[in-house]
Design a protein around this motif. Structure first.
Motif, PDB file in Angstrom:
ATOM      1  N   GLY A 322       0.769  -1.478  -0.344  1.00 22.26           N
ATOM      2  CA  GLY A 322       0.284   0.238   0.158  1.00 22.26           C
ATOM      3  C   GLY A 322       0.533   1.330  -0.244  1.00 22.26           C
ATOM      4  N   VAL A 323       0.376   2.263  -0.666  1.00 18.14           N
ATOM      5  CA  VAL A 323       0.916   3.782  -0.870  1.00 18.14           C
ATOM      6  C   VAL A 323       1.440   4.062   0.506  1.00 18.14           C
ATOM      7  N   LEU A 324       2.404   5.054   0.806  1.00 20.83           N
ATOM      8  CA  LEU A 324       2.732   5.740   2.021  1.00 20.83           C
ATOM      9  C   LEU A 324       1.710   6.491   2.660  1.00 20.83           C
ATOM     10  N   PHE A 325       1.719   5.849   4.642  1.00 18.54           N
ATOM     11  CA  PHE A 325       0.340   6.748   5.015  1.00 18.54           C
ATOM     12  C   PHE A 325       1.181   7.579   5.704  1.00 18.54           C
ATOM     13  N   LEU A 326       0.863   9.276   5.984  1.00 18.90           N
ATOM     14  CA  LEU A 326       1.935   9.802   6.852  1.00 18.90           C
ATOM     15  C   LEU A 326       0.854  10.583   7.900  1.00 18.90           C
ATOM     16  N   MET A 327       1.472  10.389   9.375  1.00 17.65           N
ATOM     17  CA  MET A 327       0.038  10.962   9.660  1.00 17.65           C
ATOM     18  C   MET A 327       1.326  12.748  10.586  1.00 17.65           C
ATOM     19  N   PRO A 328       0.563  13.503  11.167  1.00 15.63           N
ATOM     20  CA  PRO A 328       1.816  14.821  11.430  1.00 15.63           C
ATOM     21  C   PRO A 328       2.176  14.150  12.117  1.00 15.63           C
ATOM     22  N   ALA A 329       2.933  13.725  13.310  1.00 14.57           N
ATOM     23  CA  ALA A 329       3.378  13.019  13.797  1.00 14.57           C
ATOM     24  C   ALA A 329       5.073  12.568  12.968  1.00 14.57           C
ATOM     25  N   SER A 330       4.816  11.617  12.141  1.00 18.47           N
ATOM     26  CA  SER A 330       5.281  11.249  11.167  1.00 18.47           C
ATOM     27  C   SER A 330       5.964  12.077   9.638  1.00 18.47           C
ATOM     28  N   ALA A 331       4.577  12.912   9.549  1.00 15.53           N
ATOM     29  CA  ALA A 331       5.443  14.020   8.483  1.00 15.53           C
ATOM     30  C   ALA A 331       6.535  14.952   8.807  1.00 15.53           C
ATOM     31  N   ARG A 332       6.258  15.401  10.334  1.00 12.88           N
ATOM     32  CA  ARG A 332       7.251  16.201  10.429  1.00 12.88           C
ATOM     33  C   ARG A 332       8.521  15.422  10.637  1.00 12.88           C
ATOM     34  N   GLN A 333       8.944  14.158  10.363  1.00 11.69           N
ATOM     35  CA  GLN A 333      10.246  13.305  10.328  1.00 11.69           C
ATOM     36  C   GLN A 333      10.358  13.541   9.373  1.00 11.69           C
ATOM     37  N   PHE A 334       9.565  12.771   8.443  1.00 13.28           N
ATOM     38  CA  PHE A 334      10.096  12.777   6.512  1.00 13.28           C
ATOM     39  C   PHE A 334      10.466  13.052   5.611  1.00 13.28           C
ATOM     40  N   LEU A 335       9.247  14.496   5.692  1.00 17.08           N
ATOM     41  CA  LEU A 335       9.499  15.746   4.828  1.00 17.08           C
ATOM     42  C   LEU A 335      10.583  16.077   4.738  1.00 17.08           C
ATOM     43  N   PRO A 336      10.833  16.547   6.122  1.00 17.70           N
ATOM     44  CA  PRO A 336      12.518  17.135   5.892  1.00 17.70           C
ATOM     45  C   PRO A 336      13.774  16.125   5.743  1.00 17.70           C
ATOM     46  N   PHE A 337      13.760  14.812   5.703  1.00 17.75           N
ATOM     47  CA  PHE A 337      14.497  13.677   5.416  1.00 17.75           C
ATOM     48  C   PHE A 337      14.479  13.403   3.733  1.00 17.75           C
ATOM     49  N   ILE A 338      12.869  13.685   2.883  1.00 20.68           N
ATOM     50  CA  ILE A 338      13.207  13.902   2.063  1.00 20.68           C
ATOM     51  C   ILE A 338      13.252  15.497   1.321  1.00 20.68           C
ATOM     52  N   GLU A 339      13.379  16.104   1.964  1.00 18.93           N
ATOM     53  CA  GLU A 339      14.118  17.623   0.988  1.00 18.93           C
ATOM     54  C   GLU A 339      15.713  17.081   1.236  1.00 18.93           C
ATOM     55  N   GLU A 340      15.969  16.677   2.774  1.00 15.80           N
ATOM     56  CA  GLU A 340      17.390  16.223   2.673  1.00 15.80           C
ATOM     57  C   GLU A 340      17.985  15.530   1.628  1.00 15.80           C
ATOM     58  N   LYS A 341      17.846  14.102   1.502  1.00 16.40           N
ATOM     59  CA  LYS A 341      17.819  12.880   0.453  1.00 16.40           C
ATOM     60  C   LYS A 341      17.285  12.754  -0.896  1.00 16.40           C
ATOM     61  N   PHE A 342      16.525  13.360  -0.828  1.00 21.43           N
ATOM     62  CA  PHE A 342      15.580  13.522  -2.218  1.00 21.43           C
ATOM     63  C   PHE A 342      14.533  14.663  -2.654  1.00 21.43           C
ATOM     64  N   PRO A 343      15.820  15.580  -2.529  1.00 27.23           N
ATOM     65  CA  PRO A 343      15.450  16.890  -3.275  1.00 27.23           C
ATOM     66  C   PRO A 343      14.401  17.281  -4.563  1.00 27.23           C
ATOM     67  N   ARG A 344      14.519  16.550  -5.289  1.00 29.57           N
ATOM     68  CA  ARG A 344      13.796  16.251  -6.099  1.00 29.57           C
ATOM     69  C   ARG A 344      12.632  15.668  -6.113  1.00 29.57           C
ATOM     70  N   LEU A 345      12.504  15.121  -4.972  1.00 26.67           N
ATOM     71  CA  LEU A 345      10.646  14.937  -5.076  1.00 26.67           C
ATOM     72  C   LEU A 345      10.405  15.694  -3.829  1.00 26.67           C
ATOM     73  N   ALA A 346      10.998  16.866  -3.182  1.00 31.75           N
ATOM     74  CA  ALA A 346      10.820  17.406  -2.398  1.00 31.75           C
ATOM     75  C   ALA A 346       9.016  18.008  -2.493  1.00 31.75           C
ATOM     76  N   LYS A 347       9.233  18.739  -3.577  1.00 31.16           N
ATOM     77  CA  LYS A 347       8.154  19.634  -3.973  1.00 31.16           C
ATOM     78  C   LYS A 347       6.852  18.715  -3.902  1.00 31.16           C
ATOM     79  N   GLN A 348       7.000  17.300  -4.769  1.00 36.12           N
ATOM     80  CA  GLN A 348       5.961  16.693  -4.736  1.00 36.12           C
ATOM     81  C   GLN A 348       5.555  16.575  -3.754  1.00 36.12           C
TER      82      GLN A 348
END
Length: 415
Positions: A322-348
């Motif tokens: 199943g596709v990723l589901f993000l609750m707020p507590a997870s989003a606060r950790q995961f979205l900065p991780f995406i911006e750092e490690k996968f910057p091309r995907l950050a906007k999406q």
């Protein structure tokens, strides 16, 4: 026996980091995307709770976010007073362990969107530190920031005795969901991995399995990312002879380096697949979860199919994702991780996951159709819980409830 024994270390109050509460939205809505429809996803915490309620993966019950100045009560107070647990581990990167006194080990789940009635989570927190883990919100129940999920691990005390009491008092061999014809289902590992490193020292999971092995006519499943589960094959075989038992091993990618980045302290994918093979050779029913599927990271052409092929070779009987589901507590950790490690995907990711916890419906539908084709190609069954449940002693008219027909895919029922 492997019970978790009480500890005599003096109680003390742990220092807390301030818990950041969900804002009205984590990031602004993209001007290219419409806002959620009124009544579907309200703004603020209420909107996130609504999103969580509709999620097939949110643990039960859903989190409530207390006011920051309220006195600690309930599980938050117990966590603040929890005594430190001794550990033989010497690594400087080891988490802090605490003994958590709880009143129950078997927790009711009333959501119709998940195919189980009860959950057992032997620990709170998980050292595997999966970047996307949805269960980080469970630490916020205790007034601890979700970023501490892998650094403060709480060991539930008196597991065997509590489970014995809970099964005697709470459990039914005739579930309402099945029309009172089949046993209620117990899922182990829905909000923490039951075979994380803490299990080697404290043995809470094995203590629970030892109690379940004494029973007959139960319906039980386990989900884990760890090959440590093979340690308990002896108990699992006993349970399987008396009750319905299924095991799910999560493998999100076959790429070791990517797995280490996404799931820093979980065993390598090849070790998990080896565990699938060993469990199947022991005669146990085993399937593979490829959840969560991460858009732009683990969804490339052939990648999900590769995981399925490896699962089939290892002997897995079913496969789901199943596709990723993000609750707020997870989003606060995961979205900065995406911006750092996968910057091309950050906007999406910002556009998709700052509105609510879901990827767009069109993308999720496409993935669901892809998983269906994969099952057909490799001859996999769907998830087996309902079909594996033992019949109740006095069967009544079945209401035809089918776990396999539940809308959506259960993402990461472990972590």
């Amino acid at each position: 026996m492997s019970p978790v024994l009480p500890h005599t270390t003096p109680r003390f109050a742990m220092r807390r980091r301030p818990v950041r509460r969900p804002a009205t939205q984590l990031l602004p809505f993209s001007p290219a995307e419409p806002k959620p429809e009124a009544g579907t996803l309200a703004q603020g915490e209420a909107g996130w709770r609504k999103a969580s309620l509709e999620s097939p993966t949110a643990d039960c019950p859903l989190p409530e976010f207390p006011t920051s100045h309220a006195p600690l009560v309930g599980i938050a107070r117990l966590a603040a007073e929890a005594p430190a647990a001794d550990t033989k581990r010497k690594s400087l990167e080891k988490p802090e362990y605490f003994f958590l006194p709880v009143k129950s080990i078997l927790n009711k789940c009333d959501s119709a969107r998940v195919p189980f009635d009860w959950t057992i989570n032997p620990y709170r927190g998980c050292e595997f530190a999966c970047k996307y883990c949805y269960a980080r919100y469970t630490h916020e129940y205790m007034e601890i920031d979700g970023g501490e999920f892998e650094r403060k691990i709480f060991v539930k005390q008196h597991a065997a005795a509590l489970l014995r009491h809970d099964v005697d008092r709470k459990y039914s061999h005739a579930s309402k969901a099945s029309g009172y014809t089949k046993a209620e289902h117990i899922a182990i590992g829905t909000a923490t991995d039951p075979y994380q490193p803490a299990e080697r020292e404290y043995g809470v999971t094995r203590a629970c399995l030892e109690e379940l092995a004494k029973r007959e006519g139960l319906s039980v499943s386990i989900i884990t990312k760890s090959n440590q589960i093979v340690r308990d094959i002896d108990l699992l075989k006993v349970i399987a002879t008396k009750s319905a038992l299924t095991v799910n091993i999560t493998v999100t990618t076959l790429k070791p380096r990517l797995a280490r980045l996404l799931e820093p302290r979980a065993p390598r994918p090849d070790l998990r697949l080896a565990a699938v093979k060993e469990l199947r050779e022991a005669g146990l029913h085993v399937g593979v979860s490829a959840s969560p599927l991460l858009p732009g990271i683990t969804d490339a052409d052939g990648e999900l199919e590769g995981v399925a092929a490896a699962a089939k070779e290892a002997g897995a009987e079913w496969f789901w994702s199943g596709v990723l589901f993000l609750m707020p507590a997870s989003a606060r950790q995961f979205l900065p991780f995406i911006e750092e490690k996968f910057p091309r995907l950050a906007k999406q990711y910002r556009e998709w996951y700052t509105k609510n916890g879901y990827a767009p419906e069109a993308y999720r539908k496409k993935v669901s159709e892809r998983v269906t084709r994969i099952r057909q190609k490799f001859g996999f069954a769907s998830r087996p819980w309902e079909g594996e449940r033992p019949a109740a002693p006095h069967a009544q008219l079945s209401l035809g409830w089918d776990a396999g027909a539940i809308s959506g895919e259960v993402q990461g029922i472990r972590s």
